[in-house]
Design a protein around this motif. Structure first.
Motif, short mmCIF file in Angstrom:
data_model
loop_
_atom_site.label_atom_id
_atom_site.label_comp_id
_atom_site.label_asym_id
_atom_site.label_seq_id
_atom_site.Cartn_x
_atom_site.Cartn_y
_atom_site.Cartn_z
N MET A 158 106.88 73.46 46.94
CA MET A 158 105.55 73.85 46.00
C MET A 158 104.81 72.40 45.78
SD MET A 158 104.81 76.07 42.88
CE MET A 158 105.90 77.44 43.24
N SER A 159 103.54 72.45 45.83
CA SER A 159 102.89 71.19 45.60
C SER A 159 102.86 70.67 44.05
CB SER A 159 101.49 71.13 46.21
OG SER A 159 100.65 72.03 45.62
N LEU A 160 102.45 69.60 43.63
CA LEU A 160 102.19 69.54 42.35
C LEU A 160 101.18 70.13 41.71
CD1 LEU A 160 103.34 67.77 39.85
CD2 LEU A 160 101.76 65.71 40.80
N VAL A 161 100.33 70.21 42.38
CA VAL A 161 98.81 70.85 41.98
C VAL A 161 99.40 72.30 41.31
CG1 VAL A 161 96.50 71.71 42.39
CG2 VAL A 161 97.39 69.26 42.94
N VAL A 162 99.81 73.15 42.52
CA VAL A 162 100.22 74.37 42.27
C VAL A 162 101.34 74.45 41.23
CG1 VAL A 162 101.43 76.37 43.21
CG2 VAL A 162 99.94 74.96 44.61
N ALA A 163 102.04 73.49 41.04
CA ALA A 163 103.07 73.59 39.94
C ALA A 163 102.50 73.49 38.66
CB ALA A 163 104.34 72.39 40.34
N VAL A 164 101.48 72.77 38.46
CA VAL A 164 100.69 72.22 37.38
C VAL A 164 100.08 73.77 36.82
CG1 VAL A 164 98.98 70.85 36.28
CG2 VAL A 164 100.50 69.79 37.37
N LEU A 165 99.09 74.44 38.07
CA LEU A 165 98.59 75.48 37.67
C LEU A 165 99.66 76.65 37.17
CD1 LEU A 165 96.46 75.63 40.55
CD2 LEU A 165 95.38 75.20 38.38
N VAL A 166 101.02 76.67 37.59
CA VAL A 166 101.92 77.68 37.07
C VAL A 166 102.18 77.26 35.69
CG1 VAL A 166 104.10 78.62 37.20
CG2 VAL A 166 102.80 78.08 39.19
N HIS A 167 102.20 75.84 35.47
CA HIS A 167 102.34 75.73 33.83
C HIS A 167 101.34 75.86 33.05
CE1 HIS A 167 106.36 73.97 34.28
NE2 HIS A 167 105.96 72.98 35.33
N LEU A 168 100.09 75.88 33.37
CA LEU A 168 98.82 76.17 32.68
C LEU A 168 98.78 77.63 32.39
CD1 LEU A 168 96.10 73.63 34.05
CD2 LEU A 168 97.47 73.59 32.04
N LEU A 169 99.10 78.29 33.43
CA LEU A 169 99.04 79.90 33.22
C LEU A 169 100.17 80.38 32.34
CD1 LEU A 169 98.61 81.18 36.86
CD2 LEU A 169 97.01 81.54 35.25
N PHE A 170 101.24 79.64 32.23
CA PHE A 170 102.28 79.84 31.39
C PHE A 170 101.92 79.55 29.81
CE2 PHE A 170 106.07 78.90 28.71
CZ PHE A 170 106.75 79.74 29.06
N ALA A 171 100.88 78.37 29.60
CA ALA A 171 100.62 77.97 28.48
C ALA A 171 99.59 78.94 27.77
CB ALA A 171 99.99 76.78 28.41
N LEU A 172 98.57 79.61 28.69
CA LEU A 172 97.88 80.50 28.15
C LEU A 172 98.68 81.79 27.52
CD1 LEU A 172 94.85 81.65 28.34
CD2 LEU A 172 95.27 82.22 30.71
N GLY A 173 99.56 82.31 28.45
CA GLY A 173 100.39 83.49 28.17
C GLY A 173 101.22 83.06 26.92
N TRP A 174 101.42 81.87 26.49
CA TRP A 174 102.03 81.54 25.29
C TRP A 174 101.17 81.39 24.23
CZ3 TRP A 174 106.78 82.14 26.16
CH2 TRP A 174 107.82 81.53 25.46
N TYR A 175 99.97 81.21 24.49
CA TYR A 175 98.79 81.18 23.42
C TYR A 175 98.81 82.47 22.77
CZ TYR A 175 94.25 81.38 21.38
OH TYR A 175 93.20 81.52 20.82
N VAL A 176 98.68 83.33 24.05
CA VAL A 176 98.09 85.02 23.29
C VAL A 176 99.34 85.43 22.68
CG1 VAL A 176 98.06 87.24 24.38
CG2 VAL A 176 97.10 85.30 25.49
#
Length: 362
Positions: free
Chosen positions: A1-19
């Motif tokens: 998995m590329s670094l860009v995709v990995a970072v997007l996964v982390h950002l989506l996880f952060a969004l869920g953590w916010y909720v």
């Protein structure tokens, strides 16, 4: 998995953590705003959020290949530098977004309960600037280390850079915490306990980094940082006691001791990486937990010593009343659970007051 995709996964996880944490904070603040436990519960919730964000994102980084992608990106860096850069990258790209999400989710409820001028945008900007600062610091270190010969010159040079950053940290704090010089009236209130060798800076209360702390190990760059709210809340003798406590940390060498304990871990780690001693690196990793326990014990001891010095300078009653006032206004907290009691670097407020009221401890 590329670094860009990995970072997007982390950002989506952060969004869920916010909720998740926004919902939890909302439920906590359904109690009356003046409930003395509500602010402590919010603080505990934030700590849980930070801890779980770190642990979960480290596992997620392994699953999506964040660290591997960073290692491939920086494959040409010297071996001693690669773990630092990769570690900083994992922190900025995977861990920091979720920590920021927790802080932003809880911020409006902290503002409501503690009557703070603390907007979600201010909190988000705080974390963005920290990410930029970490990136710039690692870039400077990387540029320096690449120019230094291998072996002991590189190890000692890297340690020197770390010590230089520590020495200049008060300058960074002056800017990062939005500090200002004390007004003549503020300086007059603490003139009796503030020596010329220690500088005073007033901290923007929105930063929430603590009511007061000492920083700086180099003569001329020794500071006491005090939140503006402390000046507004405390009587003159109570304020003097708080300042005397922080000045004692400098006069007793506590600030130097704390940074020395940190440097004692960094040096063997640098040696293990530079000279390819995996056993030494593993030993440092295994010893981190008991070493952290020792570090916490040392810091708690220094707090008792600083309390004692402040009591001798201003009076034990003034120091005790200052602690009680700060606790009542939720600028400091009494540990509320087993985890807090074990991990909090400050002793329990009740224990500190009991010692101040005991003549044998003054």
């Amino acid at each position: 998995m590329s670094l860009v995709v990995a970072v997007l996964v982390h950002l989506l996880f952060a969004l869920g953590w916010y909720v998740v944490f926004q919902s939890m904070a909302e439920r906590l603040t359904e109690r009356p705003a003046r409930d003395p436990l509500t602010a402590a519960r919010l603080r505990h919730l934030r700590r849980i959020g930070y801890a779980t964000a770190i642990g979960t994102n480290l596992l997620l980084a392994q699953a999506v290949g964040t660290a591997v992608s960073l290692q491939l990106l920086f494959d040409e860096l010297p071996m001693v530098l690669r773990p630092v850069v990769v570690g900083a990258g994992v922190f900025v790209f995977s861990i920091l977004p979720s920590i920021a999400a927790v802080a932003v989710a809880v911020a409006p409820y902290r503002e409501r309960v503690r009557h703070l001028a603390l907007s979600a945008w201010f909190v988000l900007w705080w974390f963005v600037t920290r990410a930029v600062a970490v990136t710039l610091a690692v870039t400077v270190i990387a540029a320096f280390v690449r120019t230094v010969p291998q072996g002991w010159p590189r190890v000692l040079g890297s340690l020197g850079v770390v010590l230089l950053i520590i020495s200049l940290s008060p300058v960074v704090l002056r800017v990062g915490l939005r500090t200002r010089a004390p007004t003549p009236a503020e300086r007059e209130r603490v003139a009796d306990v503030l020596p010329g060798s220690v500088r005073l800076r007033i901290v923007d209360p929105r930063t929430r980094v603590g009511c007061a702390f000492a920083a700086g190990v180099v003569p001329g760059l020794r500071y006491v940082f005090v939140t503006e709210t402390v000046f507004d809340l405390l009587a003159d003798d109570e304020l003097s006691a708080v300042l005397a406590h922080e000045v004692a940390h400098h006069q007793r060498g506590h600030v130097v001791t704390r940074f020395s304990l940190a440097a004692a871990v960094i040096l063997p780690l640098l040696v293990g990486v530079e000279f390819a001693y995996p056993e030494l690196v593993r030993a440092v990793g295994v010893g981190l937990v008991p070493y952290a326990v020792l570090w916490i014990k040392v810091i708690r001891r220094t707090e008792f010593v600083a309390d004692r010095d402040a009591a001798r300078e201003v009076g034990s009653d003034a120091m005790a009343r200052a602690l009680e006032t700060l606790l009542a206004h939720r600028l400091i907290f009494e540990p509320t659970g087993t985890t807090s009691r074990l991990l909090d670097v400050h002793p329990a407020v009740s224990t500190r007051i009991d010692r101040l009221e005991s003549p044998a401890d003054i």
